[in-house]
Design an enzyme around this catalytic site. Structure first.
Site, short mmCIF file in Angstrom:
data_model
loop_
_atom_site.label_atom_id
_atom_site.label_comp_id
_atom_site.label_asym_id
_atom_site.label_seq_id
_atom_site.Cartn_x
_atom_site.Cartn_y
_atom_site.Cartn_z
N PRO A 10 0.80 -1.22 0.00
CA PRO A 10 0.00 0.00 0.00
C PRO A 10 0.84 1.28 0.00
O PRO A 10 0.31 2.36 -0.27
CB PRO A 10 -0.82 -0.11 1.29
CG PRO A 10 -0.02 -1.01 2.17
CD PRO A 10 0.66 -1.98 1.26
N THR A 40 1.14 -6.03 2.38
CA THR A 40 2.44 -6.13 3.06
C THR A 40 2.59 -5.00 4.07
O THR A 40 2.08 -3.90 3.87
CB THR A 40 3.60 -6.08 2.05
OG1 THR A 40 3.60 -4.81 1.38
CG2 THR A 40 3.46 -7.18 1.02
N GLY A 65 6.20 -1.72 -6.21
CA GLY A 65 7.32 -1.34 -7.03
C GLY A 65 8.20 -2.54 -7.37
O GLY A 65 7.84 -3.69 -7.12
N ASP A 66 9.38 -2.25 -7.94
CA ASP A 66 10.30 -3.32 -8.30
C ASP A 66 10.70 -4.16 -7.09
O ASP A 66 10.93 -5.36 -7.20
CB ASP A 66 11.55 -2.74 -8.95
CG ASP A 66 11.27 -2.16 -10.34
OD1 ASP A 66 10.39 -2.71 -11.02
OD2 ASP A 66 11.92 -1.18 -10.72
N GLY A 67 10.77 -3.53 -5.90
CA GLY A 67 11.13 -4.26 -4.69
C GLY A 67 10.07 -5.28 -4.31
O GLY A 67 10.40 -6.40 -3.87
N LEU A 69 7.95 -6.75 -6.40
CA LEU A 69 8.05 -7.82 -7.39
C LEU A 69 9.25 -8.72 -7.08
O LEU A 69 9.16 -9.95 -7.19
CB LEU A 69 8.18 -7.24 -8.79
CG LEU A 69 8.29 -8.26 -9.92
CD1 LEU A 69 7.03 -9.10 -10.02
CD2 LEU A 69 8.59 -7.58 -11.26
N THR A 94 8.14 3.69 -8.18
CA THR A 94 8.68 4.95 -8.67
C THR A 94 9.22 4.83 -10.09
O THR A 94 9.05 5.74 -10.90
CB THR A 94 9.81 5.43 -7.73
OG1 THR A 94 9.31 5.46 -6.39
CG2 THR A 94 10.29 6.81 -8.12
N GLU A 273 17.22 -3.62 -4.28
CA GLU A 273 17.27 -4.03 -2.88
C GLU A 273 18.69 -4.46 -2.53
O GLU A 273 19.46 -4.90 -3.39
CB GLU A 273 16.30 -5.19 -2.63
CG GLU A 273 14.85 -4.89 -3.01
CD GLU A 273 14.26 -3.76 -2.21
OE1 GLU A 273 14.36 -3.80 -0.96
OE2 GLU A 273 13.70 -2.84 -2.82
#
Length: 295
Positions: A10, A40, A65-67, A69, A94, A273
């Site tokens: 969220p 999460t 975001g990519d994190g 995924l 982002t 990450e």
């Protein structure tokens, strides 16, 4: 009835999903999915829930975001391939580099329509010393920006937040002497940045304008930026960081397996990450390991 696990962050991006969450779930219900939702709250929540519960579902849809995924894919890879569900992705982060690569719409509801659709294909997945990455493994300049930039600044500024944090760190650039082996061919270089990618863009920049990039061919691409030794080379490096244009200060790679060795431990990032510190990074390609719904 298809069983779907919907995992969402969220707080990703500017929290854009919050106002559209009910519409996204409505799309799933209209597709006659049996939906379980999970929001999460902290790091590794997404990977934990997918690893523990994912095998009981036909499809995992994630939003963030990519994190986010990155965590979901880690969870999927813990599931035996014959039980591994397909993955739908609704990007709300982002930059969303991987989403751009599989042609997902930038707006939430059109992306959700893709995630509940039927068009899908298997894509490659990277592995650095046993840790998975969807689109990039990197060390050196700017690579810690994505996970060290505070979320409120990302939400407020979007992509410029990464550039702002990166510029602040320019005075800490460090040269990393590395030995790189790509499919058996070895070379040595002093680098301030190294990236191994399975992506058409990184940090929102198109770094491979003159190359045809495939995300499902079993090969990685990559860029290694040589340490500048004079003002002319420094200008070339700065131009690359500001525009994404590749120049003579870069070495381009293409291969199935990459090994990077260094005398000291180097900090890596995986999909933005933290990926730990390594003297030897063995990067391998899991060919077409995850099936995604795509545009």
């Amino acid at each position: 009835m298809e069983k779907v696990l919907f995992v969402y962050n969220p707080n990703a991006g500017k929290g854009a999903l919050r106002g559209k969450l009910s519409h996204v779930i409505d799309l799933m219900m209209e597709a006659q999915f049996d939906v379980t939702t999970y929001a999460t709250r902290k790091a590794k929540d997404a990977s934990d829930i997918v690893e523990k519960k994912g095998a009981a579902y036909d499809r995992v849809i994630c939003s963030g975001g990519d994190g986010t995924l990155h965590e979901v894919v880690y969870g999927l890879m813990q599931i035996p391939v014959d039980k591994r569900p397909k993955c739908g992705y609704i990007p709300t982060g982002t930059v969303n580099d991987f989403a751009n690569g599989i042609k997902l719409p930038k707006r939430i509801l059109p992306a959700a329509q893709v995630a509940v659709g039927t068009q899908c294909a298997p894509y490659d997945l990277g592995d650095l010393n046993g840790e998975y990455f969807t689109y990039v493994a990197a060390f050196g300049a700017f690579t810690s920006v994505s996970y060290e930039t505070p979320q409120p600044i990302k939400n407020l500024l979007g992509k410029p937040a990464y550039l702002l944090e990166g510029v602040i760190k320019l005075n800490t650039l460090k040269s990393n002497p590395v030995e790189v082996t790509v499919d058996g061919e070895t070379w040595e270089e002093d680098c301030i940045l190294g990236m191994v990618t399975n992506a058409k863009t990184v940090g929102g920049m198109n770094l491979y304008r003159r190359m045809k990039i495939a995300l499902d061919d079993g090969y990685f691409d990559g860029i290694f930026v040589r340490t500048p030794r004079n003002p002319i080379e420094l200008n070339l490096v700065l131009d690359f960081f500001l525009t994404g244009r590749v120049n003579s200060q870069m070495r381009i790679i293409h291969g199935r397996s990459i090994t990077i060795k260094s005398n000291e431990k180097i900090a890596y990032t995986l999909d933005g990450e933290s990926g730990g510190k390594h003297k030897k990074a063995v990067i391998t390609n899991h060919h077409q390991a995850i099936t995604y719904f795509h545009g």
